[in-house]
Design an enzyme around this catalytic site. Structure first.
Site, PDB file in Angstrom:
ATOM      1  N   ASP A   1       0.810  -1.224   0.000  1.00 19.12           N
ATOM      2  CA  ASP A   1       0.000   0.000   0.000  1.00 19.12           C
ATOM      3  C   ASP A   1       0.845   1.277   0.000  1.00 19.12           C
ATOM      4  O   ASP A   1       0.430   2.295   0.560  1.00 19.12           O
ATOM      5  CB  ASP A   1      -0.956   0.030   1.214  1.00 19.12           C
ATOM      6  CG  ASP A   1      -1.733  -1.263   1.362  1.00 19.12           C
ATOM      7  OD1 ASP A   1      -2.262  -1.715   0.338  1.00 19.12           O
ATOM      8  OD2 ASP A   1      -1.797  -1.803   2.480  1.00 19.12           O
TER       9      ASP A   1
ATOM     10  N   HIS B   1      -5.315  -1.705  -6.281  1.00 13.51           N
ATOM     11  CA  HIS B   1      -5.115  -0.278  -6.497  1.00 13.51           C
ATOM     12  C   HIS B   1      -6.357   0.266  -7.176  1.00 13.51           C
ATOM     13  O   HIS B   1      -7.053  -0.446  -7.891  1.00 13.51           O
ATOM     14  CB  HIS B   1      -3.845   0.002  -7.303  1.00 13.51           C
ATOM     15  CG  HIS B   1      -3.775  -0.758  -8.571  1.00 13.51           C
ATOM     16  ND1 HIS B   1      -3.118  -1.971  -8.664  1.00 13.51           N
ATOM     17  CD2 HIS B   1      -4.290  -0.512  -9.776  1.00 13.51           C
ATOM     18  CE1 HIS B   1      -3.250  -2.427  -9.883  1.00 13.51           C
ATOM     19  NE2 HIS B   1      -3.954  -1.564 -10.588  1.00 13.51           N
TER      20      HIS B   1
HETATM   21  P1  IMP Z   1      -2.279 -12.875   2.012  1.00 10.17           P
HETATM   22  O1  IMP Z   1      -1.364 -12.324   0.974  1.00 10.17           O
HETATM   23  O2  IMP Z   1      -3.726 -12.643   1.705  1.00 10.17           O
HETATM   24  O3  IMP Z   1      -1.974 -14.302   2.335  1.00 10.17           O
HETATM   25  O4  IMP Z   1      -2.028 -12.066   3.373  1.00 10.17           O
HETATM   26  C1  IMP Z   1      -0.807 -12.156   4.085  1.00 10.17           C
HETATM   27  C2  IMP Z   1      -0.479 -10.833   4.748  1.00 10.17           C
HETATM   28  O5  IMP Z   1      -0.074  -9.891   3.776  1.00 10.17           O
HETATM   29  C3  IMP Z   1      -1.645 -10.190   5.488  1.00 10.17           C
HETATM   30  O6  IMP Z   1      -1.149  -9.489   6.615  1.00 10.17           O
HETATM   31  C4  IMP Z   1      -2.191  -9.200   4.476  1.00 10.17           C
HETATM   32  O7  IMP Z   1      -2.879  -8.140   5.084  1.00 10.17           O
HETATM   33  C5  IMP Z   1      -0.900  -8.729   3.832  1.00 10.17           C
HETATM   34  N1  IMP Z   1      -1.058  -8.258   2.458  1.00 10.17           N
HETATM   35  C6  IMP Z   1      -1.178  -9.017   1.356  1.00 10.17           C
HETATM   36  N2  IMP Z   1      -1.249  -8.239   0.272  1.00 10.17           N
HETATM   37  C7  IMP Z   1      -1.168  -6.968   0.678  1.00 10.17           C
HETATM   38  C8  IMP Z   1      -1.167  -5.705  -0.004  1.00 10.17           C
HETATM   39  O8  IMP Z   1      -1.219  -5.603  -1.240  1.00 10.17           O
HETATM   40  N3  IMP Z   1      -1.076  -4.612   0.803  1.00 10.17           N
HETATM   41  C9  IMP Z   1      -0.964  -4.700   2.144  1.00 10.17           C
HETATM   42  N4  IMP Z   1      -0.935  -5.845   2.801  1.00 10.17           N
HETATM   43  C10 IMP Z   1      -1.051  -6.982   2.089  1.00 10.17           C
END
Ligand code: IMP
Length: 441
Positions: free
Chosen positions: A22, A50
């Protein structure tokens, strides 16, 4: 100059997030896409997000690369991405409805499919961690988009389905789906007590419908990318998520399941590292994080609330409020080194306007000792205490500023401190969401 010394490709650029995602990568990809021929995503899936504004309407994109709004450019979903086919179709439909030509959106046949069981397992694993009475681990706080289980199946091999499988003849596809369902119905049984098993016939039928819609977009991305390189066309690599969430180099296990740093470009696209000669690290002027895991500079107080409010820090994918805190130079320096950044883009500097003083975390205290090193695991990161340097804030709004020299002294000093610590120039400063609200000198 001999052929040997000729630059491989003067404009192959990577854009990577330096924090926990982000950071505002979409705005910079959009900016740089104008001077590149292809935009390629190499990692993650629909966990990223995004927002783009098309025909006055805000549209959240999760899979389609940010370059899609530039007519005539290819927007490629690389082999390292995990693709939820229904999400991809929904995004293509939304863009088409708003008059955007999506013929240039191409997806690698080697990319893996996110299937219903991946999302189910993602949610079930998180629930189990949440309910876990031992307290040994906490929920990761995933986006529940099936990312982790899809990458796990990629490593398992026989229970994975790839985008290219959609193009297989019906019998071959049906046989693959039967195998996967056999495994899933058995291994996930304990998670889903009493519910209907995955039906291979219904799933194959669904995939065949999906295949008809996606077929024109599926490519052998190796051929497309290497042909482009041979023709000396320029490629922009778009990283998703952020370096501190990298599965190998982030704060494990509170990470995502792919290599979000620039190190993921090789495996995620098939383009070797020496082809990339510009690596732009994207940072926020402060820190945010969504989901679980330690964040040394987190502010659980009015200051954190104020940053959240001023920065509108709510997730694009899940809408969750983001955790906010001061800029962590220890973590940033680590991320800059790991990515080999040739330059930095500092985003959302305008959000810090109005704070009388600003804190920068310059070192950590760990077990009574000072350290400038970012620890290799979440347990240790959770034990560090930030050591801050307090600097003057800038009270005037800076959203109208277009030259670095015109920024208030305190803002310029803030940027210089980041450059000094990371040894890397800040070449772009963003002072607002619009393309024009950018300082590039
Ligand atoms: P997952 O990628 O859904 O397995 O999530 C794993 C961790 O990465 C969690 O804490 C999510 O909130 C974080 N996360 C995954 N993608 C993003 C992103 O694009 N922005 C911010 N946090 C992310």
């Amino acid at each position: 100059m001999t052929d040997h010394d000729a630059p491989l490709n003067p404009a192959c650029t990577a854009v990577v997030g330096l924090q926990w995602g982000d950071e505002g990568k979409g705005k910079i990809v959009d900016l740089l896409a104008a001077s590149h021929d292809l935009v390629v995503r190499y990692n993650g899936g629909a966990n990223a997000g995004h927002t783009v504004v098309v025909a006055g309407v805000r549209t959240a994109l999760h899979l389609v690369p940010s370059g899609v709004l530039h007519p005539g450019k290819a927007s490629i979903i690389g082999n390292g991405v995990v693709v939820d086919p229904h999400q991809l179709i929904a995004e293509l439909d939304q863009l088409n409805d708003r008059g955007v030509d999506t013929a240039g959106v191409l997806c690698s046949s080697r990319a893996h499919l996110v299937m219903p069981w991946h999302k189910d397992e993602d949610a079930a694993r998180e629930q189990l961690l949440h309910d876990d009475a031992t307290g040994a681990a906490e929920a990761i706080g995933t986006t529940k988009r099936g990312i982790g289980p899809a990458y796990a199946d990629k490593a398992h091999r026989v229970t994975a389905l790839r985008v290219g499988d959609l193009l297989a003849d019906p019998q071959t596809l049906a046989a693959k789906v039967r195998t996967v369902c056999r495994f899933k119905n058995r291994t996930l049984q304990t998670f889903f007590d009493g519910r209907d098993p995955y039906d291979p016939v219904a799933i194959t039928r669904d995939l065949r419908t999906v295949a008809v819609r996606l077929k024109p977009h599926i490519i052998d991305s190796f051929l497309t990318l290497h042909r482009a390189l041979d023709e000396r066309r320029s490629i922009l690599f778009e990283g998703a998520n952020g370096t501190l969430l990298d599965v190998d180099h982030g704060g494990y296990p509170y990470v995502t399941s792919s290599n979000c740093s620039a190190l993921g470009i090789g495996p995620g696209t098939g383009v070797p590292p020496q082809r990339i000669n510009r690596i732009v690290g994207i940072m926020k002027a402060y820190c945010t994080r969504v989901g679980g895991g330690p964040m040394p500079t987190e502010l659980n107080n009015d200051l954190g609330d104020r940053i959240r409010k001023q920065g509108n820090e709510f997730g694009t994918t899940t809408g969750r409020p983001r955790r906010c805190g001061w800029l962590d130079l220890v973590a940033l320096d680590y991320a800059v080194k790991l990515n080999g950044c040739t330059e930095i883009a500092c985003m959302l500097l305008d959000v810090l306007a109005g704070f009388e003083t600003l804190n920068l975390c310059v070192e950590y205290e760990l077990d009574g000792k000072r350290t400038g090193h970012f620890p290799p695991d979440a347990d240790t990161i959770a034990r560090v205490k930030p050591i801050y340097e307090t600097v003057d804030g800038f009270t005037s709004a800076i959203t109208q500023v277009r030259h670095r020299a015109d920024l208030p002294d305190a803002a310029r000093r803030y940027l210089s401190l980041i450059e000094e610590r990371t040894g890397t120039p800040i070449r772009i400063v963003s002072v607002g969401p619009d393309r024009e609200q950018t300082i590039r000198d």
